[in-house]
Design an enzyme around this catalytic site. Structure first.
Site, PDB file in Angstrom:
ATOM      1  N   GLU A 110       2.361   3.457   0.258  1.00 22.12           N
ATOM      2  CA  GLU A 110       3.458   3.156   1.188  1.00 22.12           C
ATOM      3  C   GLU A 110       4.602   2.535   0.417  1.00 22.12           C
ATOM      4  O   GLU A 110       4.396   1.658  -0.429  1.00 22.12           O
ATOM      5  CB  GLU A 110       3.039   2.145   2.270  1.00 22.12           C
ATOM      6  CG  GLU A 110       2.244   2.697   3.416  1.00 22.12           C
ATOM      7  CD  GLU A 110       1.976   1.638   4.494  1.00 22.12           C
ATOM      8  OE1 GLU A 110       2.831   0.752   4.703  1.00 22.12           O
ATOM      9  OE2 GLU A 110       0.901   1.712   5.113  1.00 22.12           O
ATOM     10  N   GLU A 170      -4.274  -2.208   3.895  1.00 26.29           N
ATOM     11  CA  GLU A 170      -3.818  -3.568   3.608  1.00 26.29           C
ATOM     12  C   GLU A 170      -4.716  -4.639   4.229  1.00 26.29           C
ATOM     13  O   GLU A 170      -4.300  -5.388   5.119  1.00 26.29           O
ATOM     14  CB  GLU A 170      -2.382  -3.752   4.106  1.00 26.29           C
ATOM     15  CG  GLU A 170      -1.401  -2.786   3.479  1.00 26.29           C
ATOM     16  CD  GLU A 170       0.042  -3.052   3.882  1.00 26.29           C
ATOM     17  OE1 GLU A 170       0.289  -4.005   4.635  1.00 26.29           O
ATOM     18  OE2 GLU A 170       0.926  -2.311   3.421  1.00 26.29           O
TER      19      GLU A 170
HETATM   20  C1  GAL Z   1       3.023  -2.027   5.980  1.00 29.89           C
HETATM   21  C2  GAL Z   1       2.133  -1.521   7.085  1.00 29.89           C
HETATM   22  C3  GAL Z   1       2.797  -0.491   7.946  1.00 29.89           C
HETATM   23  C4  GAL Z   1       4.251  -0.796   8.245  1.00 29.89           C
HETATM   24  C5  GAL Z   1       4.992  -1.212   6.999  1.00 29.89           C
HETATM   25  C6  GAL Z   1       6.441  -1.616   7.212  1.00 29.89           C
HETATM   26  O1  GAL Z   1       2.585  -3.276   5.555  1.00 29.89           O
HETATM   27  O2  GAL Z   1       0.972  -0.953   6.548  1.00 29.89           O
HETATM   28  O3  GAL Z   1       2.026  -0.357   9.090  1.00 29.89           O
HETATM   29  O4  GAL Z   1       4.393  -1.643   9.292  1.00 29.89           O
HETATM   30  O5  GAL Z   1       4.335  -2.275   6.374  1.00 29.89           O
HETATM   31  O6  GAL Z   1       6.544  -2.953   7.534  1.00 29.89           O
END
Ligand code: GAL
Length: 602
Positions: free
Chosen positions: A505, A291
Site C-alpha cells: 500500500e 497492518e
Molecule cells: C492503511 C490501511 C487502509 C487505508 C490507508 C489510508 O493503513 O490499511 O485501510 O485506510 O491506510 O489511510
C-alpha cells in the site's frame, strides 16, 4: 490550550484513523512545527440507556460474554441489534458494466518538460522486472457497502461507526462504494487502465456471520467472492486476497472479546481454512492480516476499549492482541501449507524504521531503533528473523503486557511468511522524546511516551523544513516523503531480508479534495499524482541501483472509500466516487498511473 472537549475530539479522531492510529502500540507522538489546533468542534456525549457497557466517549456494547451463541436467524438479529438500524443499498443485484470501458482523452501535461517529465518519460531507461505486479488496493469494510445483505453478520466496524464521536463526519460505510454489487464495473474500469492486480479483502462476517469454528458457513458469501474472483480472472486482473482487514465479526467480540482473547486463534484458523479451500487455485497471493500493528492499536482505542476479554485493559490490550494475532497468523499459514494451497502467503507490515532527527545524537539513533522495533519489528522479527519479539520490546514490556513465546511457539511462528509485504506510505525523522530516552524509560507507564519512547518529527532539525508536502487534514500523519523511499526500503531489506518484497500500500489524500464541488477540480489531483510518480520513480531506482527485490506496487486506493475514523470525507481514491449516484470518475492520478506503467512494465 485545548479545551477538554477539543482534546477528547482529537483523541477520538486520531484513535480511529488509519496508518498511525494513536495507542500504546501504534504510534509514538508526532511533533509538527506548529502543534496547536484551532478546532472548535464539539461532540455530543450520549448517555446509554441499555444494560450495555458505557464508556466516557459514550459508546456502548453488551458486556463481553453476555450474548450466548445462538446460530439461528434470531441469534443473527440479536447481533445486528447491537449495531442498530442499517441503511439499505439502492439496489441489490450485481450490475453488469458497459464494456469495453473507454478511457477519457489524456489530461494536458501538468508542467513544462524543463520542470517535470510526463509519466511515460520518467527514468525512461529503467523498466520494472518481468513479472512485476502493478495493482490497486481496497478493503471490504471500506468499499463493499451492502453491509447487511446476503446473510452477512455485523462486524466491529459496523458497530464502531455508529458510536458517538467515532467518525469525524458521522458517515457509515453501510453503502460506501457499494462495490459488493458494483465490483464488475470497478474491475472493468481498472482493467482498461492496464492495472494487473486488485488487492482486496474478504469479510470474515460474510463467510461466517457468527465468526466461530462451530458456526454455519454463509454460502451466499462464499459464492459472492467466487464470482468476484472469476470476474477478475476473466478480465485479466489478478485477484489478491487479504483474510482480515480489521473487520472482526461482532459476534466474536461479544462472545469473548475478539483479538484480546486467545479463543480467536482457532476461529481465525478455521475461517482461513474455509476460505483457502473455497478459492484454492484461483487466488495465488494471500495475506493473512493487514497492518496488525495498526489494528491492535485500534483495539486499544475508543470505542473498542469497552469490548475486552476478562483481565485485559487499555494498556495491555494492544499486546494481548498482538500475541493472539501472531498465533492466528502462524496457524493460518501452517494450514495453508498443510493443505497444499497453491501460491504464496504473507501478512502486510506497515510504517518505516526512520532516520535520526539529529545527526551524532546517540539518543536519536536509539530512538530510531525503538521505532523500527515497535512499528515493524513487533511482527516482522518473530515471523522473519528470530521467532521472538524484538529485544527492545521484551526489555521494555513485562510479560503481563506482552506475553512471551515458548520455544515451540517460536518455531511455529518463524518462517510463517513467503515474502515481505510493506504498506510504505511515508518515512520520517525520529528523535528521542523531549524528556530524554532514559527519563522516558525510567518513568515507565506514567510517561506519555512510554513504552515506545520515541517521537516522530515531520520537519528537519536545522531549518525546520517539512519532510514533504502534506496530505489532506484528514490524513495528518501523511506527507509526500518519496525522497526517503530508497533509504526506507534499504533499511527494511537489511533488517528483514527476503527474496521478494511487495509494496502493498501507498497513496495520498489530496488536500481539500472533499471540499471541491466541480468535477473538473476534483479530477485534477496534482499532489496525489506528484506523490505517485515521484514514489514510483524512486522505486525504479531502488530496484535498479540498490538491488532491492521489489516485485509489486499496490496503490491505495482503487476508489475513494470509507477512511475508518475519518469517514467518507477523506479521499484516497485514484477514482472519484460520487456517494449519491455511486458514479466513478478517473482522476488525473489514475491516467498518470496507466501511462507510467504502460511505459515501464515489460
Ligand atoms: C492503511 C490501511 C487502509 C487505508 C490507508 C489510508 O493503513 O490499511 O485501510 O485506510 O491506510 O489511510
Amino acid at each position: 490550550m485545548f479545551t477538554q472537549i477539543a482534546c477528547l475530539l482529537l483523541y477520538v479522531q486520531v484513535s480511529l484513523g488509519a496508518a498511525t492510529s494513536g495507542s500504546l502500540l501504534s504510534s509514538p507522538t508526532t511533533v509538527s512545527p506548529s502543534t496547536h489546533s484551532s478546532s472548535t468542534a464539539s461532540i455530543t456525549i450520549s448517555v446509554p440507556t441499555s444494560t450495555a457497557t458505557p464508556n466516557p466517549g459514550g459508546a456502548s456494547f453488551p458486556p463481553v460474554g453476555s450474548i450466548t451463541r445462538n446460530f439461528s436467524p434470531t441469534g443473527l438479529d440479536q447481533l445486528w441489534n447491537v449495531v442498530g438500524p442499517v441503511e439499505s443499498p439502492p439496489f441489490t443485484t450485481t450490475v453488469e458494466p458497459q464494456t469495453p470501458v473507454i478511457l477519457p482523452s489524456p489530461p494536458p501535461t501538468l508542467y513544462p518538460s524543463f520542470y517535470a517529465n510526463r509519466p511515460k518519460d520518467i527514468l525512461s531507461d529503467y523498466k520494472y522486472p518481468k513479472g512485476f505486479i502493478f495493482g490497486l488496493d481496497t478493503a471490504a469494510y471500506q468499499v463493499e457497502g451492502a453491509t447487511k445483505e446476503e446473510g452477512k453478520g455485523p462486524s466491529m466496524w459496523d458497530w464502531a461507526s455508529r458510536q458517538p464521536g467515532a467518525i469525524a463526519d458521522n458517515s457509515t460505510a453501510d453503502i460506501a462504494d457499494l462495490q459488493y454489487y458494483l465490483y464488475k464495473e470497478d474491475v472493468a474500469r481498472v482493467a482498461a487502465l492496464g492495472v494487473k492486480a486488485h488487492s482486496f479483502s474478504i469479510s470474515w462476517a460474510r463467510i461466517l456471520p457468527f465468526g466461530t469454528a462451530d458456526s454455519p458457513v454463509n454460502q451466499q458469501g462464499i459464492d459472492h467472492y467466487a464470482d468476484l474472483i472469476q470476474y477478475h480472472l476473466k478480465s485479466g486482473v489478478e485477484p489478491i486476497a487479504t483474510l482480515f482487514h480489521w473487520d472482526t465479526p461482532l459476534a466474536l467480540q461479544a462472545y469473548y472479546g475478539g483479538f484480546t482473547s486467545g479463543q480467536i486463534v482457532d476461529d481465525f484458523v478455521h475461517y482461513a481454512k474455509t476460505v483457502f479451500a473455497a478459492y484454492n487455485g484461483t487466488v495465488k497471493t494471500w495475506f493473512t492480516f493487514n497492518e496488525p500493528r495498526v489494528f491492535c492499536g485500534q483495539v486499544a482505542s475508543y470505542p473498542f476499549n469497552i469490548t475486552y476479554a476478562p483481565g485485559v485493559n487499555t494498556s495491555t490490550a494492544p499486546y494481548q492482541c498482538s500475541y493472539n494475532l501472531i498465533h492466528a497468523h502462524a496457524g493460518a499459514v501452517k494450514a495453508f501449507r498443510e493443505m497444499n494451497i497453491v501460491g504464496e502467503i504473507a501478512f502486510k507490515s506497515d510504517d518505516f524504521v526512520g532516520t535520526p532527527w539529529r545527526k551524532n545524537t546517540t539518543d536519536d539513533a536509539a530512538a530510531v531503533e525503538r521505532h523500527g522495533a515497535f512499528q515493524i519489528g513487533v511482527f516482522a522479527d518473530p515471523i522473519y528473523t528470530t521467532g521472538d519479539w524484538p529485544t527492545i520490546l521484551k526489555d521494555t514490556l513485562p510479560p503481563e503486557y506482552l506475553p512471551r513465546f515458548t520455544e515451540e511457539e517460536k518455531r511455529e511462528i518463524l518462517g510463517s511468511a513467503d515474502f515481505f509485504a510493506i504498506d510504505a506510505y511515508r518515512s520520517q525523522y525520529i528523535s528521542a522524546p523531549d524528556e530524554g530516552l532514559d527519563a522516558c524509560l525510567s518513568n515507565g507507564p506514567s510517561d506519555p511516551e512510554w513504552p515506545q519512547c520515541n517521537t516522530i518529527r515531520e520537519f528537519d532539525s536545522n531549518a525546520m523544513w517539512a519532510v514533504g508536502a502534506s496530505a489532506d487534514v484528514g490524513a495528518p500523519w501523511l506527507q509526500d516523503t518519496s525522497r526517503f523511499f530508497r533509504d526506507a526500503m534499504k533499511e527494511i531489506h537489511r533488517r528483514w531480508p527476503t527474496q521478494k518484497i511487495y509494496v502493498t500500500e501507498f497513496g495520498f489524500a489530496q488536500p481539500f479534495e472533499n471540499e471541491r464541488t466541480e468535477l473538473y477540480r476534483i479530477k485534477e489531483d496534482t499532489d496525489r499524482t506528484n506523490y505517485l510518480m515521484s514514489y514510483l520513480g524512486e522505486m525504479l531506482l531502488s530496484i535498479h541501483e540498490d538491488h532491492i527485490p521489489i516485485m509489486g506496487a499496490f496503490i491505495w486506493s482503487m476508489v475513494d472509500n470509507a477512511e475508518w475514523g475519518q469517514g467518507l470525507s477523506t479521499r484516497f481514491g485514484v477514482q472519484y466516487v460520487n456517494y449519491t449516484t455511486l458514479e466513478r470518475t478517473y482522476k488525473r492520478s489514475a491516467l498518470a498511473l496507466s501511462e507510467f506503467f504502460e511505459a515501464h512494465l515489460q
